[in-house]
Write a protein that holds these residues in place. Structure first.
Motif, PDB file in Angstrom:
ATOM      1  N   THR A 152       1.205   6.739  -0.363  1.00  0.00           N
ATOM      2  CA  THR A 152       0.011   5.846  -0.704  1.00  0.00           C
ATOM      3  C   THR A 152       0.450   4.536  -1.276  1.00  0.00           C
ATOM      4  O   THR A 152      -0.333   3.485  -1.036  1.00  0.00           O
ATOM      5  CB  THR A 152      -0.926   6.658  -1.668  1.00  0.00           C
ATOM      6  OG1 THR A 152      -1.215   8.022  -1.293  1.00  0.00           O
ATOM      7  CG2 THR A 152      -2.087   5.711  -2.052  1.00  0.00           C
ATOM      8  N   GLU A 164      -0.139   0.563   0.414  1.00  0.00           N
ATOM      9  CA  GLU A 164      -0.671  -0.597  -0.184  1.00  0.00           C
ATOM     10  C   GLU A 164       0.229  -1.802  -0.211  1.00  0.00           C
ATOM     11  O   GLU A 164      -0.153  -2.777   0.019  1.00  0.00           O
ATOM     12  CB  GLU A 164      -1.185  -0.323  -1.577  1.00  0.00           C
ATOM     13  CG  GLU A 164      -2.318   0.665  -1.630  1.00  0.00           C
ATOM     14  CD  GLU A 164      -3.742  -0.143  -1.317  1.00  0.00           C
ATOM     15  OE1 GLU A 164      -3.593  -1.135  -1.354  1.00  0.00           O
ATOM     16  OE2 GLU A 164      -4.515   0.524  -0.980  1.00  0.00           O
ATOM     17  N   GLY A 217       0.197  -3.387   3.167  1.00  0.00           N
ATOM     18  CA  GLY A 217      -0.750  -3.755   3.804  1.00  0.00           C
ATOM     19  C   GLY A 217      -1.282  -5.305   4.097  1.00  0.00           C
ATOM     20  O   GLY A 217      -0.400  -5.960   3.300  1.00  0.00           O
ATOM     21  N   ASP A 243      -3.307  -6.845   2.524  1.00  0.00           N
ATOM     22  CA  ASP A 243      -3.534  -7.461   1.255  1.00  0.00           C
ATOM     23  C   ASP A 243      -2.440  -7.402   0.178  1.00  0.00           C
ATOM     24  O   ASP A 243      -2.720  -7.251  -0.824  1.00  0.00           O
ATOM     25  CB  ASP A 243      -4.813  -6.920   0.671  1.00  0.00           C
ATOM     26  CG  ASP A 243      -6.126  -7.210   1.451  1.00  0.00           C
ATOM     27  OD1 ASP A 243      -6.075  -8.346   1.846  1.00  0.00           O
ATOM     28  OD2 ASP A 243      -7.138  -6.486   1.693  1.00  0.00           O
ATOM     29  N   ALA A 244      -1.247  -6.996   0.710  1.00  0.00           N
ATOM     30  CA  ALA A 244      -0.329  -6.545  -0.346  1.00  0.00           C
ATOM     31  C   ALA A 244       0.236  -7.680  -1.349  1.00  0.00           C
ATOM     32  O   ALA A 244       0.594  -7.589  -2.435  1.00  0.00           O
ATOM     33  CB  ALA A 244       1.087  -6.406   0.467  1.00  0.00           C
ATOM     34  N   PHE A 299      -2.244  -7.632  -4.069  1.00  0.00           N
ATOM     35  CA  PHE A 299      -2.116  -6.280  -4.525  1.00  0.00           C
ATOM     36  C   PHE A 299      -1.129  -6.295  -5.875  1.00  0.00           C
ATOM     37  O   PHE A 299      -1.267  -5.994  -6.816  1.00  0.00           O
ATOM     38  CB  PHE A 299      -1.823  -5.230  -3.545  1.00  0.00           C
ATOM     39  CG  PHE A 299      -1.598  -3.869  -4.488  1.00  0.00           C
ATOM     40  CD1 PHE A 299      -2.822  -3.309  -5.257  1.00  0.00           C
ATOM     41  CD2 PHE A 299      -0.481  -3.066  -4.340  1.00  0.00           C
ATOM     42  CE1 PHE A 299      -2.551  -2.207  -5.515  1.00  0.00           C
ATOM     43  CE2 PHE A 299      -0.305  -1.819  -4.799  1.00  0.00           C
ATOM     44  CZ  PHE A 299      -1.403  -1.249  -5.682  1.00  0.00           C
ATOM     45  N   PRO A 348      -3.162  -6.100  -9.153  1.00  0.00           N
ATOM     46  CA  PRO A 348      -3.239  -4.764  -8.719  1.00  0.00           C
ATOM     47  C   PRO A 348      -4.570  -4.278  -9.153  1.00  0.00           C
ATOM     48  O   PRO A 348      -4.911  -4.169 -10.377  1.00  0.00           O
ATOM     49  CB  PRO A 348      -2.070  -4.268  -9.086  1.00  0.00           C
ATOM     50  CG  PRO A 348      -1.542  -4.877 -10.222  1.00  0.00           C
ATOM     51  CD  PRO A 348      -1.899  -6.126 -10.176  1.00  0.00           C
ATOM     52  N   TRP A 383      -6.718  -0.109  -8.686  1.00  0.00           N
ATOM     53  CA  TRP A 383      -6.721   1.210  -7.871  1.00  0.00           C
ATOM     54  C   TRP A 383      -8.223   1.793  -8.211  1.00  0.00           C
ATOM     55  O   TRP A 383      -8.520   1.935  -9.223  1.00  0.00           O
ATOM     56  CB  TRP A 383      -5.677   2.180  -8.530  1.00  0.00           C
ATOM     57  CG  TRP A 383      -5.426   3.067  -7.691  1.00  0.00           C
ATOM     58  CD1 TRP A 383      -6.179   4.275  -7.567  1.00  0.00           C
ATOM     59  CD2 TRP A 383      -4.712   2.977  -6.477  1.00  0.00           C
ATOM     60  NE1 TRP A 383      -5.356   5.053  -6.650  1.00  0.00           N
ATOM     61  CE2 TRP A 383      -4.753   4.266  -5.779  1.00  0.00           C
ATOM     62  CE3 TRP A 383      -3.904   1.978  -5.757  1.00  0.00           C
ATOM     63  CZ2 TRP A 383      -4.046   4.615  -4.602  1.00  0.00           C
ATOM     64  CZ3 TRP A 383      -3.464   2.296  -4.641  1.00  0.00           C
ATOM     65  CH2 TRP A 383      -3.350   3.542  -3.922  1.00  0.00           C
TER      66      TRP A 383
END
Length: 391
Positions: A224, A228, A231, A233-234, A237, A241, A243
């Motif tokens: 998971t 992320e 991805g 949008d890393a 993030f 960040p 969640w």
């Protein structure tokens, strides 16, 4: 000259409904892009030079990510010794606050001599865990350590903490101080700056300040997290960040939320300043004992069962301020992507735990308000310096 580690800018604004907090950051969260194009060995050597704060945690997470990305078997003893180094570094970081910063907030002098001694002992632990200087290289096999030197240095460090912080042996403190009454008795029975700060917070009621509802970072599996961090949008993030649609907290308070002492402090004082400072002391004592007794086994940094794409590796370390995650992607012997997700970005998110905590503060004369803000910031603990503006 700008600070290469970056800084936080914290602004507190009065509104008709109380305080609002704006948090800006100049932390170089994209600096890990400098590793792209380098070999894994070069990356592991360069990283501690770029990330000198919590360098052992950074290097441990880095080498874990690189080993997995390269398909190297992770040696269990190497993982354990890396964890020893990270634990000793965490003890040093907490003692820096406890010995140098806590006294100042009580109007006392920082205990520089004790901190010099603590730093020297932590260096001895580092050396004893890795006498050949190979532990933090990818693929390290059959690492050597000097167990007796390591245990002796950790025991001496425990003695220093007993004398300058706890007023009794750390093991005895852990056994005795598990309830709010025992915590009170301890604070009032010893003459150390740390105890005096905690007594002052308890008696003034300031220990409750900054209480916020719990929003801890949940356990996230490697698959998971890797998704992320790879991805589209890393970049966002790792800089801010969230969640489950919300910022999360990863601190000593969340790590020890289920302990008897922290549970008692939260029940009595909320998730405010006093509970957070108590969690820092508890973590320091717990890690000292784990280093001395060999309780650290490296399991928490072992690769999970999650299947990652070929050439992708994830490394973790429980650093002083919270969970640190590194992701490396290696292709044809070169790093093609590297991401670092640090605890400061979770805890000092513009809408995160510090912003929520500061928004709960009652208005007060500026000197009092500034001290309360400094206490809260220190209790949540950024890894970099900060500027505080209160218009």
């Amino acid at each position: 000259m700008s600070d290469p580690a970056g800084r936080l800018n914290i602004q507190l604004r009065r509104t008709p409904h109380g305080f609002a907090c704006d948090i800006g950051s100049t932390r170089p969260v994209a600096a890990s892009g400098l590793f792209c194009g380098r070999s894994p060995a070069e990356t592991a050597s360069l990283l501690p030079l770029l990330y000198s704060i919590c360098a052992k945690a950074q290097a441990s997470a880095c080498v874990g990510a690189l080993e997995r990305a390269c398909g190297m078997d992770s040696d269990p003893e190497a993982r354990r010794l890396r964890q020893v180094q990270v634990a000793a570094e965490t003890v040093r970081e907490h003692l820096w606050r406890i010995l140098l910063d806590w006294p100042v907030l009580s109007g006392e002098e920082p205990d520089r001599q004790a901190m010099i001694g603590a730093q020297s002992l932590v260096k001895r632990i580092f050396g004893a865990a890795d006498p050949n200087g190979v532990l933090l290289s990818p693929g390290c096999e059959k690492p050597t350590s000097f167990r007796s030197v390591l245990e002796e240095a950790a025991s001496t460090l425990a003695d220093l903490m007993a004398e300058r912080v706890l007023g009794l042996a750390p093991d005895a403190w852990m056994e005795r101080v598990e309830t709010i009454d025992a915590f009170d008795d301890w604070c009032r029975s010893v003459e150390t700056p740390a105890a005096r700060l905690l007594v002052g917070l308890r008696d003034s009621g300031d220990g409750r300040l900054g209480h916020t509802e719990a929003s801890p970072l949940p356990d996230l599996d490697d698959g998971t997290l890797a998704a992320e961090l790879r991805g589209t949008d890393a970049a966002t993030f790792v800089a801010r960040p969230c969640w489950g649609g919300a910022p999360r907290e990863t601190t000593p308070l969340t790590r020890h939320a289920d302990s008897a002492l922290v549970s008692a402090l939260v029940a009595d004082q909320g998730r405010g300043i006093l509970a957070r400072l108590g969690a820092q002391i508890l973590e320091t004592v717990s890690l000292l004992r784990a280093i001395r007794t060999g309780e650290l086994d490296g399991d928490s940094t072992a690769p999970s069962d999650a299947v990652l794409p070929a050439g992708v590796g994830l490394g973790r370390a429980e650093a002083a301020r919270g969970l640190l995650v590194h992701l490396a992607e290696v292709d044809r012997g070169r790093v093609v992507e590297y991401r670092i997700l640090a605890p400061t970005e979770w805890n000092f998110h513009p809408d995160g735990v510090l912003a929520s905590a500061l928004a709960t503060l009652p208005d007060a004369e500026e000197t009092i308000l500034r001290r309360r803000v400094q206490l809260l910031v220190m209790a949540i603990d950024p890894c970099v310096a900060f500027d505080l503006v209160i218009p």
